[in-house]
Design a protein around this motif. Structure first.
Motif, PDB file in Angstrom:
ATOM      1  N   ASP A  94     -15.456   1.248   6.478  1.00 41.53           N
ATOM      2  CA  ASP A  94     -15.500   2.473   5.691  1.00 41.53           C
ATOM      3  C   ASP A  94     -14.685   3.584   6.318  1.00 41.53           C
ATOM      4  N   GLY A  95     -13.887   4.219   5.485  1.00 42.92           N
ATOM      5  CA  GLY A  95     -13.182   5.402   5.942  1.00 42.92           C
ATOM      6  C   GLY A  95     -14.182   6.441   6.416  1.00 42.92           C
ATOM      7  N   GLY A  96     -13.929   7.002   7.575  1.00 36.92           N
ATOM      8  CA  GLY A  96     -14.809   8.028   8.120  1.00 36.92           C
ATOM      9  C   GLY A  96     -15.893   7.492   9.037  1.00 36.92           C
TER      10      GLY A  96
ATOM     11  N   SER B 239      -5.557   2.312  -4.305  1.00 41.55           N
ATOM     12  CA  SER B 239      -5.789   3.491  -3.460  1.00 41.55           C
ATOM     13  C   SER B 239      -6.230   4.663  -4.335  1.00 41.55           C
ATOM     14  N   PHE B 240      -6.800   5.646  -3.660  1.00 43.18           N
ATOM     15  CA  PHE B 240      -7.381   6.780  -4.369  1.00 43.18           C
ATOM     16  C   PHE B 240      -6.956   8.094  -3.711  1.00 43.18           C
TER      17      PHE B 240
ATOM     18  N   LEU C 286     -15.686  12.052   3.609  1.00 44.80           N
ATOM     19  CA  LEU C 286     -14.648  11.025   3.637  1.00 44.80           C
ATOM     20  C   LEU C 286     -13.313  11.691   3.973  1.00 44.80           C
ATOM     21  N   PRO C 287     -12.735  11.331   5.115  1.00 42.50           N
ATOM     22  CA  PRO C 287     -11.439  11.932   5.468  1.00 42.50           C
ATOM     23  C   PRO C 287     -10.287  11.281   4.703  1.00 42.50           C
TER      24      PRO C 287
ATOM     25  N   PRO D 236      -8.912   5.760   0.429  1.00 36.51           N
ATOM     26  CA  PRO D 236      -9.418   6.001   1.787  1.00 36.51           C
ATOM     27  C   PRO D 236     -10.879   5.585   1.981  1.00 36.51           C
ATOM     28  N   LEU D 237     -11.502   4.984   0.970  1.00 36.61           N
ATOM     29  CA  LEU D 237     -12.875   4.538   1.168  1.00 36.61           C
ATOM     30  C   LEU D 237     -12.947   3.437   2.221  1.00 36.61           C
TER      31      LEU D 237
END
Lengths: 266, 256
Positions: A203-205, B7-8, B17-18, B222-223
């Motif tokens: 997971d991002g972050g 992608s988002f 979420l960065p 970026p998830l």
């Protein structure tokens, strides 16, 4: 130096006929990634003759023996966690002594008994006496019971860690699915709980939150069932951390909590 | 050439979420060597009318040559056909629909109508099985995951429609692929973002059993960390041609 603190191997009595291919694949992928040492466990018969998370004493012995043999045949790159079932206290303590005497370097507790249960105390006392860490399987925020395992979450591990401040615990697979935000909030102030970064979750972050919660000094790199995601997290950390910080996560932290002679460079 | 079809941009409502800004996506693309990204607008997945995010998406993509917009379409709201027409005229590579997040029956009349129009207009339809692992989602993020039978039903409901399914794992892909005729499965592409690498070697298995030609490079960023999709390709012994097929060449038949 790169230490995978959360690896598994299969064996000939597991239900999977492809076990040799999976074991070979782990080592082959590990070579490509640059894994120096796989610190691994085998959970009994992997469900063949007793449940994965409730392994019988005979299955535990067979799995531990198989892993010890792997360790002997791959002395440079495989180390073992002794798997025990805390419900069989006498057997668990004898098995720990046998496996640690034979060269294993840690204890793996899966989900045979809740982490905060008093039955885990004698095992933790043995860990303290032998100077080895305990890798505790974790369901990140357990909101209910799950079939097939007596899962624990970080809060329950935290209770155990508080009772045994002289033992180092690995909170398993923060990326293994589940509410890692819940886990990180719990372990933030538990200095003897280390976060194992393994799991298929990327997971991002998440890595930023791990660093923020426990600092790089309490992060341990690992893969569990997916080496691709382990490599991805490593690559991301290479951009996110300084060189010295990265070395902590890659191996120095592990080297600090496992026995002094556990790894080749020691 | 490496194209990320999955992608988002834009904020995620359920956790911090960065990297959600267009600049953040570009930095991430540079970090892992992605040349082009097919970009969807993340916040509007959860809006009552997800097409309301399309104007911003087109504007954002128009300012960055490496972005290709994937507008959202809600076939339960009047005027949705115009979204398809707009996507076609804007040369969007696909439109996306997230029926489970919209509260639509994934094989209901609205979705079947969408599939018909996408087939007729030759606009590919992108469907996500999930966005995050169900075990970690916010308690109020209760939308179900897209089921495999929905994909089988949709691809059968129009002989011209082409589907790009993202975030599917090996069992899902196998169930749909081998539950479809060769003609049907030839109209489905799968992104690799949720398929496991070694030691389970799900991706290697699928490339052997289903074929390299059915897979495209996607990340879910970026998830999800985009490094993952690159790593799983780096862990395979692919020929140069096979790798290029997954990273971009398979999309040439798609874009025709």
């Amino acid at each position: 130096m790169l230490i995978d603190v959360h690896a598994h191997f299969l064996h000939d009595r597991s239900p999977r006929s492809d076990w040799p291919a999976r074991n070979a694949s782990r080592l082959r992928a590990g070579d490509r990634v640059g894994i120096t040492v796989h610190v691994a466990s085998i959970l009994g018969s992997w469900g063949a003759t007793s449940p994965i998370y409730f392994p019988s004493p005979p299955d535990i012995e067979y799995g531990n023996d198989f892993l010890l043999q792997l360790q002997r045949t791959n002395p440079a790159r495989i180390r073992g966690y002794a798997v025990v079932n805390p419900n069989f206290t006498t057997h668990a303590l004898a098995e720990l002594a046998r496996c640690l005497d034979a060269g294993m370097i840690g204890i793996k507790l899966a989900a045979s008994r809740r982490a905060n249960d008093p039955l885990l105390d004698p095992i933790c006392r043995a860990a303290r006496e032998r100077g080895v860490p305990v890798l505790q399987h974790i369901w990140q925020h357990r909101r209910r019971e799950y079939p097939g395992q007596e899962a624990s979450d970080a809060a329950e591990l935290g209770a155990l860690a508080a009772r045994h401040p002289g033992v180092n615990f690995l909170l398993a697979h923060i990326g293994g699915g589940g509410d890692w935000i819940h886990s990180l909030a719990v372990v933030r102030d538990l200095p003897n709980v280390f976060v194992d970064l393994s799991g298929s979750g990327v997971d991002g972050g998440m890595l930023e939150e791990c660093v923020e919660a426990v600092g790089v000094e309490r992060l341990l790199w690992g893969c569990d069932l997916t080496i691709d995601t382990g490599w991805a997290k490593l690559r991301y950390l290479e951009h996110m951390l300084t060189g010295d910080e990265l070395e902590l996560v890659k191996w120095r932290n592990a080297s600090r909590i496992f026995p002094p002679t556990a790894f080749p460079t020691d | 050439m490496r194209i990320d079809v999955n992608s988002f941009v834009g904020a995620y409502p359920f956790r911090k979420l960065p990297g959600t800004s267009p600049d953040g996506l570009l930095r991430s693309m540079d970090r892992v060597g992605i040349d082009q990204a097919w970009v969807a607008h993340l916040p509007s997945v959860f809006w009552r009318d997800p097409a309301d995010g399309n104007a911003w998406l087109y504007e954002t993509a128009g300012q960055q040559a490496r972005f290709r917009p994937v507008p959202a379409v809600h076939p339960g709201l009047a005027g949705w056909e115009q979204t398809i027409a707009g996507a076609s005229s804007a040369q969007a590579p696909a439109v996306r629909c997230d029926p489970m997040y919209y509260g639509l029956d994934p094989v209901g009349s609205e979705m079947r109508a969408l599939v018909k129009v996408c087939g007729k207009e030759q606009v590919p339809l992108m469907l996500a099985v999930r966005l995050e692992d169900a075990r970690q989602r916010h308690p109020n993020d209760r939308a179900g995951e897209l089921p495999p039978w929905a994909v089988r039903t949709l691809v059968r409901s129009d002989s011209r429609v082409r589907l790009l399914v993202t975030h599917a794992d090996r069992p899902f892909i196998e169930e749909v692929h081998f539950g479809s005729t060769p003609e049907e499965s030839a109209r489905i592409w799968w992104d690799i973002s949720w398929v496991w690498g070694p030691p389970e070697d799900h991706l290697e298995t699928l490339l052997g059993t289903i074929g390299v030609e059915r897979f495209v490079f996607g990340t879910g960023q970026p998830l999800r960390l985009p490094e993952t999709s690159v790593a799983k390709l780096d862990l395979l012994d692919l020929s140069k041609e096979q790798r290029a097929a997954i990273e971009s060449e398979n999309l040439k038949t798609w874009i025709q």
